[in-house]
Design a protein around this motif. Structure first.
Motif, PDB file in Angstrom:
ATOM      1  N   UNK A  94     -46.298  24.806 -35.911  1.00 24.19           N
ATOM      2  CA  UNK A  94     -45.228  25.635 -36.454  1.00 24.19           C
ATOM      3  C   UNK A  94     -43.926  24.855 -36.549  1.00 24.19           C
ATOM      4  N   UNK A  95     -43.381  24.446 -35.381  1.00 24.07           N
ATOM      5  CA  UNK A  95     -42.130  23.686 -35.397  1.00 24.07           C
ATOM      6  C   UNK A  95     -42.098  22.602 -34.325  1.00 24.07           C
ATOM      7  N   UNK A  96     -43.269  22.160 -33.898  1.00 25.77           N
ATOM      8  CA  UNK A  96     -43.333  21.009 -33.014  1.00 25.77           C
ATOM      9  C   UNK A  96     -43.156  21.285 -31.535  1.00 25.77           C
ATOM     10  N   UNK A  97     -43.349  22.511 -31.110  1.00 32.85           N
ATOM     11  CA  UNK A  97     -43.213  22.849 -29.693  1.00 32.85           C
ATOM     12  C   UNK A  97     -44.277  22.174 -28.837  1.00 32.85           C
ATOM     13  N   UNK A  98     -43.965  21.945 -27.546  1.00 26.26           N
ATOM     14  CA  UNK A  98     -44.901  21.287 -26.631  1.00 26.26           C
ATOM     15  C   UNK A  98     -45.924  22.274 -26.057  1.00 26.26           C
ATOM     16  N   UNK A  99     -47.141  22.251 -26.559  1.00 24.69           N
ATOM     17  CA  UNK A  99     -48.139  23.246 -26.165  1.00 24.69           C
ATOM     18  C   UNK A  99     -48.489  23.188 -24.679  1.00 24.69           C
ATOM     19  N   UNK A 100     -48.446  22.016 -24.055  1.00 26.94           N
ATOM     20  CA  UNK A 100     -48.773  21.923 -22.624  1.00 26.94           C
ATOM     21  C   UNK A 100     -47.766  22.672 -21.756  1.00 26.94           C
ATOM     22  N   UNK A 101     -46.581  22.943 -22.293  1.00 29.06           N
ATOM     23  CA  UNK A 101     -45.561  23.694 -21.552  1.00 29.06           C
ATOM     24  C   UNK A 101     -45.692  25.194 -21.753  1.00 29.06           C
ATOM     25  N   UNK A 102     -46.650  25.621 -22.565  1.00 25.04           N
ATOM     26  CA  UNK A 102     -46.820  27.034 -22.869  1.00 25.04           C
ATOM     27  C   UNK A 102     -47.549  27.799 -21.777  1.00 25.04           C
ATOM     28  N   UNK A 103     -47.487  29.114 -21.883  1.00 27.94           N
ATOM     29  CA  UNK A 103     -48.167  30.010 -20.948  1.00 27.94           C
ATOM     30  C   UNK A 103     -49.651  30.060 -21.310  1.00 27.94           C
ATOM     31  N   UNK A 104     -50.511  29.780 -20.320  1.00 26.17           N
ATOM     32  CA  UNK A 104     -51.959  29.807 -20.521  1.00 26.17           C
ATOM     33  C   UNK A 104     -52.520  31.094 -19.950  1.00 26.17           C
ATOM     34  N   UNK A 105     -53.191  31.881 -20.794  1.00 29.17           N
ATOM     35  CA  UNK A 105     -53.872  33.105 -20.366  1.00 29.17           C
ATOM     36  C   UNK A 105     -55.300  33.035 -20.869  1.00 29.17           C
ATOM     37  N   UNK A 106     -56.230  32.880 -19.933  1.00 34.72           N
ATOM     38  CA  UNK A 106     -57.622  32.678 -20.328  1.00 34.72           C
ATOM     39  C   UNK A 106     -57.710  31.383 -21.097  1.00 34.72           C
ATOM     40  N   UNK A 107     -58.243  31.458 -22.316  1.00 28.80           N
ATOM     41  CA  UNK A 107     -58.370  30.269 -23.164  1.00 28.80           C
ATOM     42  C   UNK A 107     -57.220  30.117 -24.155  1.00 28.80           C
ATOM     43  N   UNK A 108     -56.255  31.039 -24.128  1.00 27.01           N
ATOM     44  CA  UNK A 108     -55.152  30.992 -25.090  1.00 27.01           C
ATOM     45  C   UNK A 108     -53.886  30.429 -24.470  1.00 27.01           C
ATOM     46  N   UNK A 109     -53.268  29.482 -25.175  1.00 31.11           N
ATOM     47  CA  UNK A 109     -51.959  28.982 -24.773  1.00 31.11           C
ATOM     48  C   UNK A 109     -50.960  29.436 -25.825  1.00 31.11           C
ATOM     49  N   UNK A 110     -49.796  29.908 -25.355  1.00 33.41           N
ATOM     50  CA  UNK A 110     -48.730  30.341 -26.251  1.00 33.41           C
ATOM     51  C   UNK A 110     -47.653  29.263 -26.278  1.00 33.41           C
ATOM     52  N   UNK A 111     -47.300  28.809 -27.455  1.00 29.00           N
ATOM     53  CA  UNK A 111     -46.244  27.816 -27.591  1.00 29.00           C
ATOM     54  C   UNK A 111     -44.964  28.366 -26.975  1.00 29.00           C
ATOM     55  N   UNK A 112     -44.293  27.580 -26.139  1.00 30.27           N
ATOM     56  CA  UNK A 112     -43.101  28.081 -25.472  1.00 30.27           C
ATOM     57  C   UNK A 112     -41.910  28.302 -26.411  1.00 30.27           C
ATOM     58  N   UNK A 113     -41.946  27.753 -27.603  1.00 30.37           N
ATOM     59  CA  UNK A 113     -40.813  27.907 -28.503  1.00 30.37           C
ATOM     60  C   UNK A 113     -40.843  29.208 -29.290  1.00 30.37           C
ATOM     61  N   UNK A 114     -41.989  29.564 -29.874  1.00 29.81           N
ATOM     62  CA  UNK A 114     -42.040  30.755 -30.730  1.00 29.81           C
ATOM     63  C   UNK A 114     -43.261  31.633 -30.502  1.00 29.81           C
ATOM     64  N   UNK A 115     -44.069  31.293 -29.493  1.00 31.04           N
ATOM     65  CA  UNK A 115     -45.169  32.171 -29.114  1.00 31.04           C
ATOM     66  C   UNK A 115     -46.445  32.054 -29.909  1.00 31.04           C
ATOM     67  N   UNK A 116     -46.545  31.086 -30.815  1.00 33.42           N
ATOM     68  CA  UNK A 116     -47.809  30.924 -31.538  1.00 33.42           C
ATOM     69  C   UNK A 116     -48.899  30.614 -30.526  1.00 33.42           C
ATOM     70  N   UNK A 117     -50.043  31.282 -30.641  1.00 32.29           N
ATOM     71  CA  UNK A 117     -51.136  31.124 -29.679  1.00 32.29           C
ATOM     72  C   UNK A 117     -52.279  30.312 -30.282  1.00 32.29           C
ATOM     73  N   UNK A 118     -52.901  29.487 -29.404  1.00 36.68           N
ATOM     74  CA  UNK A 118     -54.047  28.682 -29.804  1.00 36.68           C
ATOM     75  C   UNK A 118     -55.095  28.718 -28.708  1.00 36.68           C
ATOM     76  N   UNK A 119     -56.367  28.773 -29.109  1.00 35.83           N
ATOM     77  CA  UNK A 119     -57.474  28.679 -28.165  1.00 35.83           C
ATOM     78  C   UNK A 119     -57.614  27.214 -27.795  1.00 35.83           C
ATOM     79  N   UNK A 120     -57.501  26.887 -26.500  1.00 36.82           N
ATOM     80  CA  UNK A 120     -57.517  25.494 -26.068  1.00 36.82           C
ATOM     81  C   UNK A 120     -58.914  24.874 -26.142  1.00 36.82           C
ATOM     82  N   UNK A 121     -59.933  25.682 -26.374  1.00 34.91           N
ATOM     83  CA  UNK A 121     -61.294  25.160 -26.485  1.00 34.91           C
ATOM     84  C   UNK A 121     -61.735  24.973 -27.934  1.00 34.91           C
ATOM     85  N   UNK A 122     -61.167  25.763 -28.850  1.00 33.13           N
ATOM     86  CA  UNK A 122     -61.590  25.689 -30.253  1.00 33.13           C
ATOM     87  C   UNK A 122     -60.476  25.255 -31.204  1.00 33.13           C
TER      88      UNK A 122
END
Length: 102
Positions: free
Chosen positions: A46-74
């Motif tokens: 989205x805008x280059x946020x650091x995904x490792x700094x995001x909130x991890x819930x289950x398999x989903x990480x939310x980008x700390x900048x704007x909340x875009x979520x990604x499955x860390x396994x897929x």
């Protein structure tokens, strides 16, 4: 030619933990989801946020900048199939976390 490279140790990735690693000019985000280690592109598309700094819930990480979520396994996102982050193969040798880098 892709090759496996040590990017972390298991001690650096407790369950529920994340780690950002830069290797050869690329940023990787490593995650431990219930003992399974995953590696994805560490930069949010989205805008280059650091995904490792995001909130991890289950398999989903939310980008700390704007909340875009990604499955860390897929690498997939609930935002739709056209948006995705790269996923990298991981193998464990002893305590070493090896990632298949391009």
């Amino acid at each position: 030619m892709p090759k496996f490279v040590k990017l972390a140790t298991l001690g650096e990735l407790p369950v529920g933990g994340a780690k950002e690693v830069e290797f050869d000019g690329r940023v990787y985000a490593l995650f431990n989801v219930e003992g399974a280690i995953s590696a994805i592109d560490g930069i949010c598309p989205h805008q280059g946020g650091p995904l490792a700094d995001g909130q991890l819930e289950g398999c989903l990480v939310a980008c700390p900048w704007h909340g875009w979520e990604f499955n860390v396994q897929t690498g997939a996102t609930p935002l739709g199939p056209r948006i995705k982050v790269d996923v990298f193969e991981v193998k464990i040798e002893g305590d070493d976390v090896l990632v298949l880098v391009p």
